[in-house]
Design a protein around this motif. Structure first.
Motif: not given
Length: 772
Positions: A151-177
């Motif tokens: 995955l290069n791009m992950l869009a989570l805009t305009n949601n209801q996130l209040v807190y990002i926990p540890n290792m929330a995005f584990q596995g995104l080895q190619s993420i750019k944005w």
């Protein structure tokens, strides 16, 4: 080239295979050459079972799927692009995408997904783009993205996130944005972004972060662009930004009133720094960035005296371009910073100090506190106090009365999710240094006059999701610096104007999700809250906005969406001449008459009118709006025609989808505008029946239209009788107070000439303390 080769191979395989290809679903349109299937807006409740196995692109947006079951796409294993926008999807079951190992783009935007489970995206081993914006995501479970190694791009805009926990995005080895804009984030775990070794762009703008998450950001070794704008931060201390490869940093539209000269000392490659629209009166030369070329101070109350001289000399020596202008003293007011000579930056006398300037505004003469030896932590029972961070919390501890005895230096006090019910006078003694107070979900139904007395530095107050039906006129007495007030999610039946009269510095007011039915002309903004810039009234029961109710030269943002308006509030808008953003979506406004936005045409930048049941817009509805308008949305209405959009040359976002446009020669100007527009425009024919569902850009019906579109000679008067505008049914109300006029040639829109607006000055926070 790779995509073309893949398509050819699949096509050859399909033609030579003895297995018979699937039929095109009855309600869909299929292209066997491009291997695409489109089933847009067909009210489907399940994935069509007859999709051809070799399909590469499947577009299912605007349906009613609700749940994606396990193996939902097992009959289309070769898909590379899948669009599931606006399908009312609330649940993605384990294994829903498990057969889509070739998928590179998945669009799940504008759905109702609230939790990202560990197995939600299993099988998407080739995915490069994932759009989850405009959902209701409030939780990311560990391992949710472990299958998305490409995955290069992950869009989570305009949601209801209040807190990002540890290792929330584990596995995104190619993420750019990674895009996390427009959530409610107020806390990031220290290891929230750990493992994102390829990330080079992070968007965290429009959240609720009150301090810079230094430790969290230090785990991002490759990030070059970071957007933290529109977060309520007051101060950046030493080494706050420790990012070795950062080149672009956006800290605009925050509440910064001070910045340590060492704040960026550990970001040596920084070249562009945006500090515009904060509350900075001066700035010291910045240590660390050796490649800085641009420093934006636009919209700050910069006082151009001797304390700005070192910065000006530093900028000149280093070739740094200073953007912005002086707010004072009077003889330098509005002078561009770049044009002011260092010798012109002088003080009245040798004894003058910067503190004198602050004392003029705050009335404070107390010297900054000096460091003291560590002492035993003083904290109420069943609460936690952090002396170093100046935070105290009693969140969710079952308190029925406000605890007392917090450390005197506490600046953030979190009391949310308790059971106070009632706040008596003097509820917070000894909290004069508190800047941010959280009282959400406390079942508060009454606030006595003087409840916040003594909180002279209170800047942020969160009273969201309580049981308030009204507010005493003295409810906020004693908190004169209150600037951000959250009252959303209560049961207020009228605008609390009398209570707000004691808040001269109020800048942002949230009143969403109440039961306010009308805005009355009782000096609502002009005299009660003279500095108010942003007013949020979404999800009330407002039926009318009376003339005189919005009288404010400062108001920039007004959200009136999801109310019960039946006509345009044009007269009321005439009293808000600097309005930049207006949301009217989800009201029942069927008719938009001529000159509806003329009073705010020189300032308006963003206009939202989605899902209003709108049947008609006058050809002059958008009169006066020109290159200043950046966003226009009219999605999901009943429009057959649209006004001329050609004057809107500055549009960056436009949404015309889900309107039954009449594809006839009368729509030819729109068709030509779409062809020439530099942005992507989605507009679909609703009539005549033979082209229904096709894009306006693609239909051939316009080929037979007359080509006489060159403008007439200026010396020749052409006055054909204008066709009468068909108004809606008699039950619909006419635009108030606006008479229709014959069409006349449009003059070029003049550029907006707004005077610089001074932002409210936040309470002083000393440099040797961590900010909230």
């Amino acid at each position: 080239m790779l995509f073309f080769s893949t398509a050819v191979v699949l096509l050859v395989t399909a033609l030579s295979s003895p297995v018979r290809a699937g039929k095109c679903p009855r309600v869909c349109s299929c292209d066997s050459t491009k291997l695409t299937v489109s089933c847009i807006g067909k009210n489907l409740t399940e994935i069509p079972p007859t999709i051809d196995e070799i399909t590469l692109k499947l577009d299912l947006k605007n349906n009613n799927l609700q749940v994606l079951p396990r193996g939902a796409f097992m009959l289309a294993p070769y898909l590379t692009h899948l669009n599931l926008q606006r399908c009312n999807i609330a649940k993605v079951k384990e294994g829903a995408f498990r057969t889509l190992g070739r998928l590179v783009s998945l669009n799940l935007a504008y759905n109702k997904i609230d939790i990202l489970y560990q197995e939600s995206f299993d099988g998407l081993s080739s995915l490069k783009e994932l759009h989850l914006d405009h959902n209701r995501v409030e939780e990311i479970q560990p391992g949710a993205f472990t299958q998305l190694g490409f995955l290069n791009m992950l869009a989570l805009t305009n949601n209801q996130l209040v807190y990002i926990p540890n290792m929330a995005f584990q596995g995104l080895q190619s993420i750019k944005w990674l895009r996390l804009s427009h959530n409610s984030l107020n806390n990031l775990a220290h290891e929230a972004f750990t493992g994102l070794f390829t990330l080079n762009r992070l968007s965290l703008d429009h959240n609720e972060l009150q301090f810079f998450p230094t430790q969290t950001m230090s785990r991002l070794p490759e990030v070059t662009r970071l957007d933290m704008s529109h977060n309520p931060m007051i101060y950046l201390g030493e080494e706050s930004v420790s990012m070795a490869k950062l080149t672009h940093l956006y800290l605009d539209h925050m509440s910064l009133q001070d910045l340590s000269d060492q704040a960026l000392s550990r970001s040596p490659l920084l070249s562009h720094l945006d500090l515009s629209h904060n509350q900075l009166r001066y700035l010291e030369p910045l240590s660390g960035p050796k490649q800085l070329t641009s420093l934006n101070l636009t919209g700050n109350p910069v006082y151009c005296n001797c304390y700005m001289r070192p910065l000006r000399q530093w900028a000149r020596a280093g070739g740094v371009k200073l953007l912005g202008a002086c707010a004072g003293p009077p003889h330098l007011s509005d002078e561009p910073l770049q044009a002011v000579a260092p010798l012109d930056l002088r003080c009245r006398s040798r004894g003058e100090t910067l503190q004198d300037e602050f004392e003029e505004n705050t009335g404070s003469t107390a010297p900054p506190p000096t460091a003291k030896p560590k002492q035993k932590v003083k904290c109420p029972l069943d609460c936690d106090c952090d002396i170093e961070a100046q935070h105290a919390t009693c969140e969710g501890r079952g308190h029925t009365k406000v605890p007392r005895g917090f450390p005197a230096k506490t600046q953030l006090l979190d009391l949310r999710s308790n059971h106070f019910h009632y706040l008596p006078a003097n509820s917070f003694p000894g909290t004069s240094q508190v800047v941010s107070l959280h009282l959400e979900f406390c079942k508060i139904h009454e606030i006595e006059a003087g409840a916040f007395r003594g909180m002279k530095n209170l800047f942020y107050l969160y009273l969201s999701d309580n049981d308030l039906t009204s507010l005493d006129s003295g409810a906020f007495a004693g908190a004169p610096e209150l600037t951000y007030l959250h009252l959303e999610g209560n049961r207020l039946v009228q605008y609390p104007g009398s209570a707000l009269a004691l808040l001269p510095s109020l800048f942002v007011l949230h009143l969403e999700r109440n039961t306010i039915s009308k805005l009355e002309p009782t000096g609502l903004l002009a005299s009660v809250t003279p500095k108010l810039r942003e007013l949020y009234l979404t999800n009330n029961t407002i039926t009318a906005v009376a003339k005189g109710s919005l009288g404010s030269a400062f108001l920039e943002t007004l959200h009136l969406d999801s109310n019960q308006l039946t006509e345009m509030p044009t007269h009321a808008l005439s009293e808000a001449p600097n309005l930049e953003e207006l949301k009217l979506s989800h009201n029942s406004i069927r008719w938009v008459g001529p000159n509806a936005f003329k009073p705010i045409s020189q300032s308006l930048k963003r206009l939202y009118m989605d899902q209003m049941g709108m049947e008609k817009m006058s050809r002059d509805a958008l009169a006066g709006l020109g290159p200043g308008l950046r966003t226009l949305t009219v999605r999901g209405n009943q429009l057959e025609e649209l006004p001329d959009l050609s004057p809107l040359t500055g549009l960056e976002v436009v949404d015309l989808q889900d309107n039954p446009l009449l594809c006839a020669c009368s729509l030819l100007p729109l068709r030509r505008w779409i062809e020439n527009a530099s942005l992507e425009v989605d507009a679909t024919c609703g009539n005549p029946p033979e082209v229904r569902g096709q894009k306006v850009r693609d239909v051939q019906v316009f080929m037979s239209c007359p080509e006489s579109n060159s403008p007439p000679d200026e010396n020749i008067v052409v006055a054909p009788k204008p066709p009468k505008e068909k108004k809606p049914k008699a039950s619909l109300s006419k635009a108030p107070g606006v008479k229709a006029r014959p069409a006349k040639p449009k003059a070029k829109a003049k550029p907006s000439k707004q005077k610089p607006q001074r932002k409210p000055v936040a309470p002083n926070v000393t440099k040797n303390k961590k900010t909230l």
